[in-house]
Design a protein around this motif. Structure first.
Motif, PDB file in Angstrom:
ATOM      1  N   UNK A   1     -24.235  38.009   3.530  1.00  0.00           N
ATOM      2  CA  UNK A   1     -25.333  38.639   3.041  1.00  0.00           C
ATOM      3  C   UNK A   1     -24.794  39.073   1.483  1.00  0.00           C
ATOM      4  N   UNK A   2     -25.248  40.245   1.051  1.00  0.00           N
ATOM      5  CA  UNK A   2     -24.994  40.677  -0.303  1.00  0.00           C
ATOM      6  C   UNK A   2     -24.071  41.714  -0.116  1.00  0.00           C
ATOM      7  N   UNK A   3     -22.796  41.299  -0.943  1.00  0.00           N
ATOM      8  CA  UNK A   3     -21.805  42.202  -0.994  1.00  0.00           C
ATOM      9  C   UNK A   3     -21.512  42.730  -2.268  1.00  0.00           C
ATOM     10  N   UNK A   4     -21.050  43.921  -2.611  1.00  0.00           N
ATOM     11  CA  UNK A   4     -20.926  44.678  -3.746  1.00  0.00           C
ATOM     12  C   UNK A   4     -19.607  45.223  -3.822  1.00  0.00           C
TER      13      UNK A   4
ATOM     14  N   UNK B   1     -24.696  57.275 -10.891  1.00  0.00           N
ATOM     15  CA  UNK B   1     -25.930  57.005 -10.264  1.00  0.00           C
ATOM     16  C   UNK B   1     -25.236  56.025  -8.984  1.00  0.00           C
ATOM     17  N   UNK B   2     -26.010  55.894  -8.174  1.00  0.00           N
ATOM     18  CA  UNK B   2     -25.808  54.745  -6.867  1.00  0.00           C
ATOM     19  C   UNK B   2     -26.304  53.527  -7.592  1.00  0.00           C
ATOM     20  N   UNK B   3     -25.671  52.248  -7.618  1.00  0.00           N
ATOM     21  CA  UNK B   3     -26.240  51.061  -7.982  1.00  0.00           C
ATOM     22  C   UNK B   3     -26.316  50.238  -6.868  1.00  0.00           C
ATOM     23  N   UNK B   4     -27.551  49.397  -6.706  1.00  0.00           N
ATOM     24  CA  UNK B   4     -27.643  48.427  -5.619  1.00  0.00           C
ATOM     25  C   UNK B   4     -28.280  47.052  -6.218  1.00  0.00           C
TER      26      UNK B   4
ATOM     27  N   UNK C   1     -27.372  45.146  -0.907  1.00  0.00           N
ATOM     28  CA  UNK C   1     -25.948  45.282  -0.557  1.00  0.00           C
ATOM     29  C   UNK C   1     -25.783  46.886  -0.508  1.00  0.00           C
ATOM     30  N   UNK C   2     -24.792  47.162   0.143  1.00  0.00           N
ATOM     31  CA  UNK C   2     -24.323  48.643   0.438  1.00  0.00           C
ATOM     32  C   UNK C   2     -24.186  49.614  -0.465  1.00  0.00           C
ATOM     33  N   UNK C   3     -24.306  48.903  -2.028  1.00  0.00           N
ATOM     34  CA  UNK C   3     -24.310  50.004  -3.004  1.00  0.00           C
ATOM     35  C   UNK C   3     -22.963  50.349  -3.761  1.00  0.00           C
TER      36      UNK C   3
ATOM     37  N   UNK D   1     -28.206  56.562   6.419  1.00  0.00           N
ATOM     38  CA  UNK D   1     -27.185  57.393   5.370  1.00  0.00           C
ATOM     39  C   UNK D   1     -26.054  56.350   5.107  1.00  0.00           C
ATOM     40  N   UNK D   2     -25.593  56.303   3.709  1.00  0.00           N
ATOM     41  CA  UNK D   2     -24.434  55.490   3.471  1.00  0.00           C
ATOM     42  C   UNK D   2     -24.764  53.838   3.225  1.00  0.00           C
ATOM     43  N   UNK D   3     -25.784  53.506   3.440  1.00  0.00           N
ATOM     44  CA  UNK D   3     -25.954  52.141   3.404  1.00  0.00           C
ATOM     45  C   UNK D   3     -27.243  51.568   2.429  1.00  0.00           C
ATOM     46  N   UNK D   4     -27.370  50.454   2.489  1.00  0.00           N
ATOM     47  CA  UNK D   4     -28.363  49.917   1.435  1.00  0.00           C
ATOM     48  C   UNK D   4     -29.713  49.913   2.072  1.00  0.00           C
ATOM     49  N   UNK D   5     -30.629  49.400   1.321  1.00  0.00           N
ATOM     50  CA  UNK D   5     -32.209  49.523   1.888  1.00  0.00           C
ATOM     51  C   UNK D   5     -32.336  48.117   2.751  1.00  0.00           C
ATOM     52  N   UNK D   6     -33.097  48.436   3.856  1.00  0.00           N
ATOM     53  CA  UNK D   6     -33.620  47.428   4.859  1.00  0.00           C
ATOM     54  C   UNK D   6     -35.050  47.347   4.957  1.00  0.00           C
ATOM     55  N   UNK D   7     -35.527  45.939   4.728  1.00  0.00           N
ATOM     56  CA  UNK D   7     -37.154  46.092   5.066  1.00  0.00           C
ATOM     57  C   UNK D   7     -37.324  46.264   6.562  1.00  0.00           C
TER      58      UNK D   7
END
Lengths: 115, 115
Positions: free
Chosen positions: A3-6, A87-90, A107-109, B40-46
């Motif tokens: 998926x998307x990794x950060x 900040x938190x960056x996504x 991604x997870x941020x 919590x502590x995750x990225x956004x999901x549709x």
């Protein structure tokens, strides 16, 4: 697929330091973007790219640079960090930008603290 | 300009109670609307989206939202919430900014489920 990794997940910087936040996706998505998330302000778009070699500014681009040399990678550079960039960056990606219908995958941020 | 307003920053409810998270939008183009969820502590999901057709759209975990053009709203509802629904929920609208299509997010609503 990953998926998307950060990377990194967390970072502490001193004012004036520079750093690069890494973002990669393995879904062959054309569209990639960077958002910052601040309390009470939702997500704000920093920069985006509609394909390799093409980038453009979003809502809050000042203090940030991006490049897109490959489809997979979209790094975000802080040139001279400031406390306001705490900040938190996504990072997010989607298959294409046609019609604005595409689901964005996040991604997870990266949690950044600038002292 | 296209924008999204989420009327509640926090919504506390008891487990198994119904919940409604409110979202109003403004848009001068064809409306595409989205709800994203951030655990919590995750990225956004549709969670779900409205593009066209039936004004009532549903997610796989029991949430639904109704597109109401006359009231420019896209409220998210669930008849009976579970502890696992604790998250922040973001409403978003497709926007045309400087000729490019982007997502504009609301400020977010933090849903807290109490046992």
């Amino acid at each position: 697929n990953a998926g998307v990794t950060q990377t990194p997940k967390f970072q502490v910087l001193k004012t004036g330091q520079s750093m690069t936040l890494q973002c990669a996706q393995d879904m062959n998505h054309e569209y990639m973007s960077w958002y910052r998330q601040d309390p009470g302000m939702g997500l704000r778009l920093i920069h985006y790219s509609v394909g390799a070699g093409i980038t453009d500014q979003g809502e809050v681009p000042n203090g940030y640079n991006v490049s897109r040399s490959t489809t997979e990678d979209f790094p975000l550079r802080l040139l001279s960090a400031a406390p306001s960039q705490t900040s938190v960056y996504f990072c997010a990606s989607s298959l294409s930008t046609s019609g604005g219908q595409e689901t964005q995958y996040f991604g997870p941020g990266t949690r950044l603290l600038v002292l | 300009a296209q924008s999204v307003t989420q009327l509640d920053s926090q919504v506390p409810v008891f487990e198994e109670a119904p919940v409604e998270l409110r979202c109003n939008y403004s848009s001068s183009v064809s409306v595409y609307l989205f709800w994203y969820v951030q655990y919590p502590n995750q990225g956004l999901q549709l969670l779900l989206k409205y593009l066209s057709g039936s004004t009532l759209v549903k997610s796989i975990n029991g949430f639904e939202a109704e597109f109401n053009k006359s009231q420019t709203s896209f409220h998210l509802r669930k008849p009976s919430v579970h502890i696992s629904d604790t998250a922040e929920y973001f409403c978003a609208v497709r926007a045309i900014i400087q000729g490019a299509q982007k997502l504009v997010f609301g400020q977010g609503t933090r849903l807290t489920i109490n046992p």
